[in-house]
Design an enzyme around this catalytic site. Structure first.
Site, mmCIF file in Angstrom:
data_model
loop_
_atom_site.group_PDB
_atom_site.id
_atom_site.type_symbol
_atom_site.label_atom_id
_atom_site.label_comp_id
_atom_site.label_asym_id
_atom_site.label_seq_id
_atom_site.Cartn_x
_atom_site.Cartn_y
_atom_site.Cartn_z
ATOM 1 N N GLN A 185 0.992 -0.989 -0.244
ATOM 2 C CA GLN A 185 -0.109 -0.315 -0.015
ATOM 3 C C GLN A 185 1.273 0.987 -0.294
ATOM 4 O O GLN A 185 1.700 1.634 1.000
ATOM 5 C CB GLN A 185 -0.953 -0.301 1.311
ATOM 6 C CG GLN A 185 -1.345 -1.768 1.206
ATOM 7 C CD GLN A 185 -2.797 -1.795 0.633
ATOM 8 O OE1 GLN A 185 -3.786 -0.984 -0.006
ATOM 9 N NE2 GLN A 185 -2.650 -2.500 -0.564
ATOM 10 N N GLY A 226 -11.670 2.312 4.577
ATOM 11 C CA GLY A 226 -10.762 1.630 3.391
ATOM 12 C C GLY A 226 -10.334 2.389 2.820
ATOM 13 O O GLY A 226 -10.250 3.400 2.662
ATOM 14 N N HIS A 227 -8.890 1.258 1.728
ATOM 15 C CA HIS A 227 -8.039 2.144 1.037
ATOM 16 C C HIS A 227 -8.816 3.176 -0.016
ATOM 17 O O HIS A 227 -9.380 3.334 -0.512
ATOM 18 C CB HIS A 227 -6.842 1.651 0.531
ATOM 19 C CG HIS A 227 -7.649 0.623 -0.158
ATOM 20 N ND1 HIS A 227 -6.047 -0.877 -0.684
ATOM 21 C CD2 HIS A 227 -8.539 -0.269 -0.095
ATOM 22 C CE1 HIS A 227 -6.946 -1.829 -0.901
ATOM 23 N NE2 HIS A 227 -8.065 -1.533 -0.830
ATOM 24 N N ASN A 228 -8.387 4.502 -0.404
ATOM 25 C CA ASN A 228 -8.471 5.107 -1.258
ATOM 26 C C ASN A 228 -10.118 5.154 -1.652
ATOM 27 O O ASN A 228 -10.188 6.099 -2.448
ATOM 28 C CB ASN A 228 -8.326 4.545 -2.705
ATOM 29 C CG ASN A 228 -7.038 3.581 -2.911
ATOM 30 O OD1 ASN A 228 -6.798 2.547 -3.012
ATOM 31 N ND2 ASN A 228 -6.181 5.082 -3.018
ATOM 32 N N SER A 246 -12.127 2.062 -1.826
ATOM 33 C CA SER A 246 -12.210 2.724 -3.538
ATOM 34 C C SER A 246 -13.925 3.854 -3.530
ATOM 35 O O SER A 246 -14.067 3.957 -3.991
ATOM 36 C CB SER A 246 -12.014 1.730 -4.000
ATOM 37 O OG SER A 246 -10.881 1.970 -4.235
#
Lengths: 327, 327, 327
Positions: A185, A226-228, A246
């Site tokens: 990441q 979460g990521h993004n 995302s």
């Protein structure tokens, strides 16, 4: 400790009916406010509580002025356009007045990397970790035991509660013959100004680009981001909620407790999600959305849940009946 | 910082079309990759993004070779059997290349019991707690503020993110005249190799025997794993999920975000549970299982939810109608 | 390490059939108990396991005395009115016998404000934070990395697991022209005696008055308790549950894992909420309540969920049919 009504109105405005020298000794909800307490009427529907209240002073909207002045117990009132907002500012004034001399600005037990940047008037609580390349903006407060990971950026006047984790790895793996291969990441987390983040909430770093939390966002406790993910300005989310990777959430949204937004979805501005609802598709129109099974007596629920498992069949039977009757 | 295409292919294989001397300056998703960026096409359905992409180089499957070579913007490509897996390995290479000189292997602020064992090349981050009898295997990394409780065992090459708690007491009480009598939790937690555990996730110790997480399991953030649970190899669980005590989850399963598995149940290998679903019975057949209320406009949901509360009655009425018509 | 059956019965009572000199070497569930193990039969439905068990000694209810004495593998038994409660006490005795010499009562890495009060026999684990004005009662244990915020009070004989956060700010904001104005949280948290709180669980401080957790409450991991909540005596809540602000939960309730109680609601005493159910209205009658979508094969679920979105319409169609047939 106390606050004079006069100095309160001097600081916050509003129309005072009553003695400016009166000392307020506590802040309390309308139904339990006793002598010496300041309270507020946020909504006309609580008007009966107003009539009965023994509060020394009540903050009311202009439409409630007469009712406030006619209280059986007497007492003062402050008339303000938005009593709830006015009350919020009273709590802030109260806190400033009552705050005790603080501890050190940066607690000696905090672990701050020499290559991190902490603004001169930011405060870092006990046992926090601020990693290399992280930036903590002016006026931001990290309470105890907060982690801000490598290269993550926190804006100005933010408040991060104990146990918050900013910048753990996003959950990214490629399948590899039945096992999982880690996708490193490589992004970070960027948090705007005036953001508040509740205890033990986690915001993951992006896979390639950054996870972004815009200005004025308020996150409650135990939330997973979460990521993004991108969360737009002034959106608020309640406890135990989760946003998968995302997803893009607009500005001025609210997400209820325990609700989940699945990955890669888009929510427009001004979308409101009820508690415990699961967003499984993008929502591009402002509005209020829900999806939760109504609670019931367990025996009733069991019958309905069992029938639900054949709902599609019931529909087919209904169709068949309609056809029979028509012919 | 940059990476030559040639050295990338030397390290990871694949068929390079383009100049091996070309320097990659960033990794980026296909739609936002600019000059100097390396990207990937994970699925043919994104082929239109490929045609438009300005990425310096794109990793593609053999079936996409021609399309990649025909890009309007030109540029290199790497052909690999599994582009997503290849890309995962690129991120790992990138991270190794870009990693800055590390801090101490065992941070001086960590509290490690003298009777704990930490493998010589394991890393323990700031403000971690490793209790008596705990064992941390070779190559394992504890990020900051992780607790590993007494006698718990972590395998090799694991990664535990900030705030993780391994080995808190399981939730076990015997009723005693309206109060609860504690059942001391005498087991521990055993975690295999190559396990990743997300921020603030908790894995409780067993009551009598151990809670077991097998090799290659990946757990996201804020997950609760109860006492005596067993999770099979290479199973992955998303954020906010929960597994109640003594459940046994097979290998190669996936559990979506916010899903809950009740206690004492068994899930076979290769069972996939949708986000926010609640597993209330054992699932012994591989497959994909779901159970969540579809989200809708709030007004529509209200009508449907109200009707749902009489669903069983509707079924009875339908039955009655069918009977009437038959006769 | 071992425990003589005779000393066990001396300490806990019960009717021993067998040799008091027999050494118990482990505690184990009935189905896996081997030679030297002590086990228990909590419910007659497991009687077949009793017959087959090789346990050195089994704790049984009076009604199971004959069955226990008739075991094929022989072995001792202890007859007790409530075998499960008896077993809970055995685990406590076992733990006391096997506990190793402790570390310091207050770990030197804990950060305790000089104006906090910690009872002389309370224990504060590594890297805990106890803020100004907080009070930790006699016999209470804070495991590692617990935060107790300003002015919060923890009673006697409580157990707080790693990562617990007591007294973060409640989630309170007044809307202000599209942004959120903070309502300072001026209350604290008051926790009674004999309360256990699981890892990474959060209990927020009250807005004006205190959040209150009464005696004997047991909270599992990763639970969110909002501001001004009150939880009555001996209520137990499982992991990932959430209670929104100002909800009042009675005594002797149970709340299943992942369940959510919305704000400002009241639950009577002896209300039991199934896992993952959402309480959207007050429940004033003791009983068992549920509301969760039944899990199913994904394809079946999809059909039923799609039909559910037109459920109200189906009802209207059914009504119309009924009318047609009547006329």
């Amino acid at each position: 400790m106390a606050l004079r009504l006069g100095s309160l109105v001097d600081a916050l405005g509003g129309e005072l009916h009553g003695d400016p020298a009166l000392q307020i000794e506590s802040l309390a909800p309308l139904e339990s406010a006793g002598d010496g307490a300041l309270s507020f009427l946020s909504h006309p529907k609580y008007q009966s509580q107003l009539a009965a209240s023994r509060a020394a002073c009540v903050i009311v909207a202009p439409s409630m002025r007469e009712a406030a002045l006619a209280r059986a117990a007497g007492g003062a009132c402050i008339v303000a356009e938005e009593p709830y907002l006015y009350f919020a500012r009273v709590t802030q004034l109260w806190k400033r007045q009552h705050v005790r001399a603080g501890g050190p600005r940066i607690h000696p037990s905090a672990v701050i990397d020499p290559e991190a940047f902490v603004a001169p008037d930011a405060a870092i609580g006990a046992l926090c970790v601020v990693e290399r390349g992280a930036r903590i903006g002016a006026g931001t407060v990290l309470k105890s035991r907060v982690t801000v990971g490598e290269d993550c950026v926190i804006g100005e006047r933010c408040l991060l509660h104990p146990g918050v984790v900013i910048g753990a790895d996003g959950f990214g793996f490629a399948p590899n013959e039945g096992a999982w291969e880690k996708i490193e990441q490589l992004g970070a987390v960027r948090i705007g100004n005036d953001v508040e983040i509740g205890a033990n909430t986690c915001i993951d770093r992006g896979a390639l680009q950054d996870t972004v939390i815009e200005d004025g966002v308020k996150l409650d406790n135990l939330i997973q981001i979460g990521h993004n993910v991108r969360i737009g300005k002034h959106t608020a989310m309640a406890g135990n909620a989760g946003v998968a990777g995302s997803a893009t959430i607009g500005a001025h949204c609210t997400v209820g407790g325990g609700a989940i937004v699945l990955g890669h979805l888009t929510l427009a501005d001004h979308v409101h999600i009820s508690a415990a609802s699961v967003v499984t598709r993008s929502i591009l129109k402002p509005g209020h959305y829900s999806g939760l099974f109504p609670i019931d007596d367990n025996a009733v629920w069991e019958k309905n849940a069992a029938t639900l498992k054949q709902l599609h069949t019931l529909r087919e039977r209904l169709k068949a009946l309609e056809k029979t009757i028509k012919s």
